[in-house]
Design an enzyme around this catalytic site. Structure first.
Site, mmCIF file in Angstrom:
data_model
loop_
_atom_site.group_PDB
_atom_site.id
_atom_site.type_symbol
_atom_site.label_atom_id
_atom_site.label_comp_id
_atom_site.label_asym_id
_atom_site.label_seq_id
_atom_site.Cartn_x
_atom_site.Cartn_y
_atom_site.Cartn_z
ATOM 1 N N THR A 228 0.841 -1.195 0.000
ATOM 2 C CA THR A 228 0.000 0.000 0.000
ATOM 3 C C THR A 228 0.875 1.244 0.000
ATOM 4 O O THR A 228 2.015 1.217 0.474
ATOM 5 C CB THR A 228 -0.891 0.081 1.257
ATOM 6 O OG1 THR A 228 -0.047 0.251 2.411
ATOM 7 C CG2 THR A 228 -1.753 -1.143 1.421
ATOM 8 N N ASP A 229 0.331 2.333 -0.527
ATOM 9 C CA ASP A 229 0.952 3.619 -0.242
ATOM 10 C C ASP A 229 0.806 3.853 1.258
ATOM 11 O O ASP A 229 -0.095 3.310 1.898
ATOM 12 C CB ASP A 229 0.274 4.738 -1.040
ATOM 13 C CG ASP A 229 1.189 5.948 -1.231
ATOM 14 O OD1 ASP A 229 2.176 6.073 -0.475
ATOM 15 O OD2 ASP A 229 0.912 6.764 -2.123
ATOM 16 N N TRP A 230 1.669 4.662 1.818
ATOM 17 C CA TRP A 230 1.739 4.795 3.276
ATOM 18 C C TRP A 230 0.419 5.349 3.839
ATOM 19 O O TRP A 230 0.000 6.448 3.507
ATOM 20 C CB TRP A 230 2.922 5.672 3.653
ATOM 21 C CG TRP A 230 4.165 4.895 3.958
ATOM 22 C CD1 TRP A 230 4.906 4.979 5.103
ATOM 23 C CD2 TRP A 230 4.822 3.899 3.151
ATOM 24 N NE1 TRP A 230 5.969 4.092 5.047
ATOM 25 C CE2 TRP A 230 5.947 3.420 3.879
ATOM 26 C CE3 TRP A 230 4.559 3.351 1.891
ATOM 27 C CZ2 TRP A 230 6.801 2.435 3.377
ATOM 28 C CZ3 TRP A 230 5.408 2.378 1.400
ATOM 29 C CH2 TRP A 230 6.509 1.929 2.128
#
Length: 816
Positions: A228-230
Site C-alpha cells: 500500500t501507499d503509506w
C-alpha cells in the site's frame, strides 16, 4: 508455493504479523525462522533514507545521496539506455544504504497540468512512460534489490487523494492509465507494485478485485508483492483478498488481528494468507541475497557526473530567436534571478533528497566559457514584488549584451499532497521580465519547474531553455547548454497549452466532493489537442537543437518502419525520432494519432544513419469493451515518423489484418467522443460510455462523518468542537501563508486537511487505533463527552495491551 516448508512452521499470528510493517519503513522479522526484516525507502530520483525519526513528508533530513533529475526531467531525454544507467546507480546507492525496496519509479499519467506531483511522473503518454519506467526498473533490479512501480492506478491528482473515487471507462483505463504499468511489469519485471490511495470505480485500488486480481495477477501474470501507499489501507481483509501482501506503515498489530479474526471466523481461508506470505517471503529473501556480499563503496563524483550528463540530455531548448544561443565567449552576460544562486532542482514531499553536493550557477561560472558582468537576485523567491531588487536587476541588465533570467516555480508551489492553483509563473517574476525588457531585449529565460506553465510573456524573450528539475548537477549542465559545449537534445514529454482553459480536463479537474469523472476519456495531452485541432504553445515531443536534421527513405514492413536521419548542420547532435500510428477507419473512436515507438540517434555533422523502430503487440491494438480483451481493427494505418507530434517528417501506410471483433460502440450515441472535442461532455453521454450511471459526486451532509470522510468536511460537522477545530486549521493555513511560511502552511493541506479520518490511525503507526478513532468521530459528530470518554478508555486499553505484550515478549526471550 516456494516457501511452503517455512510457512508450515509458522503460527497464524506470525503469518499475519508479516502483512504490515514493523515500523515506518521496515517489514516485520521472525527471528526464530530466520526471516529478516527488509527496508523500503523513497527514491524515484535519489535515495531518501532518513537518519532521524522517520516520516512521510520529508521533514527530517535523510542520509546524503545523489539527487538525479526528477522523472519529469529525464522523460525529456527519451533515452531508455540513460534511464537504465540512472536505475543502476540508484540501485548501487540503495544497496550501500541497506535498502531492499526502492519506492519508484512513479508513472501516473499527466492527465492535468495542475497535478501537484507531476514533477515525479514521466509523461502524458503511457507508451513513453512505460518504456522509461521499464528502463529504470531494469537498472535498479540489476543490483539485487527491488524497484517499486507506483501508484497503481488512476491516481492523477493530489487533492483528496486518499478518498477520491476515480470514475473512468474501461477502455480508457486500459489504454491510457494501465498501459504504462503493463509495460513496466512485463518488460521491467518489477518485483514490487505500490497501490494508490484513491478508489477506482467505487473500490479502493488495493481492494479492487478487477484491478488487482483480474488484470494485475491473471492478465499480466504478476507474481510479485503489492504494497500500500503509506496509510493507504482501508479494509485490511478486503486488501488481502485482492492480493495486497504488505500494508505500510505499521499499525501496531491492529490490522494483523483483523486478518486473524477473519480467518478464525471463516470469512477467508488460511490458504489465502499463505499465498500472500509466500510472495512476501520471496521479496524478502531475494532482496537480502545482495547483503551476503561486501557493501559496495559509492564513487560520489562519478555519480555526480552521471547526474550532470542526464541533466544535459534532458534540458529542452524551447525558443532560439535570432540564434541568441549558444552565447559567444565575448558577449557580456548579466545573470539575474534567485534560482541562479539557489537552484530549484527537485520536488517536495516524500521524494526530497539530501544531495551529496549541489552546483549553482554563480559558483559554476569559473568553469564556464562565459563573460559574466554580475549577478542580481531580481525577485523574492516567496512573496511580493520587490522594487529595490527589480531596479538593481534592470541596472545590471542595461550593461549586458545578453541577459540570462532564471525564473520558475518555487518548492511549495509543486509538492506532494496538494495541486497547483494555476499554470502561471509568479507575477513578481513576470514583472521583472517586463521591466528588464524595457532596457534590454536580448533576454534568455532559463526555466526551473517540474511541469507545464503558461507563457503569455514569451514575446519578451529571444530564448527559452527549460531545465525542469535537473538535480544536483543541473546548474553546470545548463551552463554547458547555454555556451554550446553541449548541444541540447531534450524534447518535451508533455504538451504546453497556451492557457489552462484549453486543457481537456479543465471542466473535470479535480472533481467534485467525493469523485472525479474522467469525462475526457482517452483524449489527454496531444491526443486531445491534435484530434480537436487546438493550438498549443509547444507540442508533445518538441525541442530545438543547435543543428538540423533531415529524414528520408521510409520503408514500412509488417515488422516495423525503417528510415534515414541526416545531420545537416555544422555541429554534432542527437535527434529523437518518434513513431505515431493512426487508423484510416472511423468505426471506433480514436485519437488523431498515438505514439507507438521512439529512438534517440547521435549524429556527427553530415552523418546519416539508418534507423529501425519495430512494431510490437501495442502498435495496433485497442481495448474492446464488448469482448473484454485487446483487439486489432482491420484497416489501413498511417505510419508517421515525426520530430514532434506536430512536426511530421515522413508518412506511409500499411494494411493490418484484424481480429474481426465487432465495434463496441454506436457512433450516434457518442458524438462528442467521435469528434474528439471532449471539454464539455454531457452526463448522459459519459454514462453511455461508462455503461452505467455515475455516482452522486457530493456527500450527504445529513449523515454523520465516518472513517473515509475527510477532516476538511468538519466544516459541516454536527459537533461544535469539530467545526471550531476546522476553523483553526483554516486560519492557521491562511496566517502561515500571510507571514511567508508557505512551506509550513502547505504541510497542513498535505498532512491534515484532505486526510480521511482513518488516516489518523493508519499514518500514526498505532499511536491512535481505530477504536480510539471511534471516540474522535463521536466528538466530531456532536457527542463530545461520550466521545472523549470512549477515546480515553480505548487509549488506556491499548497501553495496557502494549505493556502486556512487551512483558510476554520479554518472558519468551528469557525462555529461549
Amino acid at each position: 508455493m516456494k516457501y511452503k516448508d517455512i510457512i508450515e512452521k509458522m503460527t497464524l499470528e506470525e503469518k499475519a504479523s508479516l502483512m504490515s510493517g514493523k515500523d515506518f519503513w521496515q517489514t516485520q522479522d521472525i527471528e526464530r525462522l530466520g526471516i529478516p526484516n527488509i527496508f523500503l525507502a523513497d527514491g524515484p530520483h535519489g535515495i531518501r533514507k532518513q537518519a532521524e525519526a522517520a516520516d512521510h513528508l520529508g521533514l527530517n533530513e535523510s542520509i546524503p545521496a545523489t539527487c538525479f533529475p526528477t522523472a519529469a526531467t529525464v522523460a525529456n531525454s527519451w533515452d531508455e539506455n540513460l534511464g537504465e544507467k540512472i536505475g543502476s546507480y540508484l540501485g548501487e546507492e540503495a544497496v550501500s544504504q541497506k535498502v531492499n525496496v526502492l519506492l519508484g519509479p512513479g508513472i501516473n499519467m499527466k492527465r492535468d497540468p495542475l497535478c501537484g506531483r507531476n514533477f515525479e511522473y514521466f509523461s502524458e503518454d503511457p507508451y513513453h512512460a512505460g518504456k522509461m519506467a521499464a528502463s529504470y526498473i531494469k537498472g535498479i533490479q540489476s543490483k539485487g534489490i527491488s524497484a517499486c512501480v507506483k501508484h497503481f492506478a488512476a491516481n492523477n491528482q493530489e487533492e483528496r487523494r486518499m478518498s477520491i473515487d476515480t470514475i473512468i471507462d474501461e477502455r480508457t483505463l486500459r489504454e491510457i492509465y494501465l498501459t504504462g504499468f503493463e509495460i513496466a511489469i512485463e518488460e521491467g519485471k518489477t518485483q514490487t507494485v505500490m497501490s494508490s490511495y484513491n478508489l477506482l470505480n467505487g473500490a479502493y485500488t488495493n481492494e479492487n478485485l478487477h484491478l488487482m486480481r483480474d488484470i494485475l495477477r491473471k492478465e499480466w501474470n504478476y507474481d510479485g508483492v503489492v504494497v500500500t501507499d503509506w496509510g493507504g489501507s482501508n479494509d485490511r481483509v478486503a486488501g488481502l483478498k485482492a492480493g495486497n501482501e504488505l500494508e505500510m506503515p505499521t499499525t501496531n498489530g491492529e490490522t494483523n488481528q483483523e486478518i486473524i479474526d477473519a480467518i478464525k471466523a471463516g470469512k477467508i481461508p488460511e490458504e489465502l494468507l499463505d499465498e500472500n506470505v509466500d510472495r512476501l517471503l520471496d521479496l524478502i529473501f531475494t532482496t537480502e541475497k545482495v547483503y551476503q556480499q561486501p557493501t559496495p563503496r559509492i564513487d560520489i563524483d562519478q555519480h555526480h557526473k552521471l547526474a550532470q550528463q542526464v541533466a544535459e540530455e534532458s534540458i529542452v531548448l524551447l525558443k532560439n530567436e535570432e540564434s541568441i544561443l549558444p552565447i559567444a565567449p565575448e558577449k557580456k552576460v548579466a545573470i539575474i534571478g534567485d534560482f541562479a544562486k539557489n537552484p530549484r532542482y527537485q520536488g517536495a514531499g516524500s521524494s526530497i533528497v539530501n544531495p551529496t553536493q549541489l552546483d549553482n550557477t554563480i559558483d559554476s561560472l569559473k568553469d564556464a566559457n562565459l563573460t559574466s558582468i554580475g549577478f542580481e537576485e531580481g525577485f523574492n523567491r516567496y512573496g511580493k514584488k520587490d522594487n529595490n531588487k527589480l531596479n538593481k536587476a534592470c541596472q545590471l541588465a542595461q550593461q549586458a549584451d545578453v541577459v540570462l533570467l532564471y525564473i520558475g516555480l518555487d518548492e511549495v508551489t509543486e509538492a506532494e499532497g496538494l495541486d497547483r492553483q494555476d499554470m502561471k509563473i509568479p507575477q513578481n517574476q513576470i514583472d521583472l521580465l517586463h521591466a528588464i525588457h524595457q532596457v534590454n531585449t536580448d533576454i534568455v529565460v532559463i526555466l526551473s519547474c517540474g511541469s507545464a506553465v503558461e507563457m503569455p510573456w514569451i514575446d519578451k524573450t529571444k530564448g527559452i531553455v527549460h531545465g525542469y528539475l535537473s538535480g544536483q548537477a543541473g546548474a553546470r549542465a545548463m551552463l554547458n547548454i547555454l555556451t554550446g559545449k553541449v548541444n541540447p537534445s531534450g524534447k518535451l514529454a508533455e504538451t504546453y497549452p497556451i492557457r489552462y482553459e484549453d486543457t481537456p480536463a479543465y471542466h473535470y479537474f479535480p472533481g467534485k466532493e467525493v469523485s472525479v469523472e474522467y469525462r475526457e476519456s482517452m483524449y489527454i495531452g496531444y491526443r486531445y489537442y491534435d484530434t480537436a485541432n487546438v493550438n498549443v504553445r509547444f507540442p508533445f515531443g518538441y525541442g530545438l537543437s543547435y543543428t538540423t536534421f533531415d529524414y528520408g527513405d521510409i520503408d514500412v514492413t509488417k515488422d516495423g518502419v525503417t528510415f534515414a536521419i541526416t545531420n545537416t548542420g555544422k555541429v554534432a547532435g542527437m535527434e529523437i525520432a518518434q513513431l505515431y500510428v493512426s487508423t484510416e477507419s472511423e468505426a471506433i473512436f480514436r485519437p488523431e494519432k498515438e505514439l507507438k515507438g521512439f529512438t534517440k540517434v547521435a549524429l556527427e555533422p553530415g552523418e546519416t544513419k539508418t534507423v529501425t523502430i519495430p512494431f510490437d503487440d501495442k502498435t495496433f491494438r485497442y481495448y474492446n469493451i464488448k469482448t473484454d480483451q485487446w483487439e486489432v481493427e482491420e484497416a489501413n494505418y498511417t505510419i508517421t515518423i515525426a520530430s514532434s507530434s506536430a512536426d511530421i517528417r515522413l508518412t506511409d501506410s500499411i494494411f493490418v489484418k484484424g481480429t474481426n471483433a465487432s465495434s463496441p460502440y454506436n457512433k450516434e450515441n457518442l458524438p462528442t467522443y467521435y469528434a474528439g472535442d471532449v471539454r464539455n461532455v454531457g452526463k448522459e453521454e459519459f454514462e453511455t460510455l461508462l455503461g452505467h450511471s455515475v455516482p452522486v459526486p457530493t456527500w450527504d451532509r445529513s449523515k454523520p462523518l465516518g472513517y473515509n470522510d475527510t477532516i476538511a468536511q468538519c466544516r459541516y460537522a454536527k459537533g461544535a468542537f469539530a467545526r471550531f477545530s476546522f476553523q483553526v486549521i483554516r486560519f492557521s493555513y491562511w496566517f502561515l501563508r500571510k507571514i511567508g511560511k508557505r512551506s509550513t502552511a502547505n504541510l497542513i493541506i498535505m498532512s491534515v486537511y484532505h486526510m480521511p479520518f482513518r488516516g489518523i490511525a493508519r499514518m500514526t503507526g498505532g499511536i491512535i487505533n481505530m477504536a480510539m478513532l471511534d471516540g474522535i468521530l463521536m466528538i466530531v459528530n456532536g457527542h463530545f463527552f461520550k466521545g472523549l470518554k470512549h477515546f480515553l478508555k480505548e487509549r488506556k486499553k491499548m497501553l495496557k495491551t502494549a505493556k502486556e505484550k512487551k512483558m510476554h515478549l520479554a518472558e519468551v526471550g528469557k525462555e529461549r
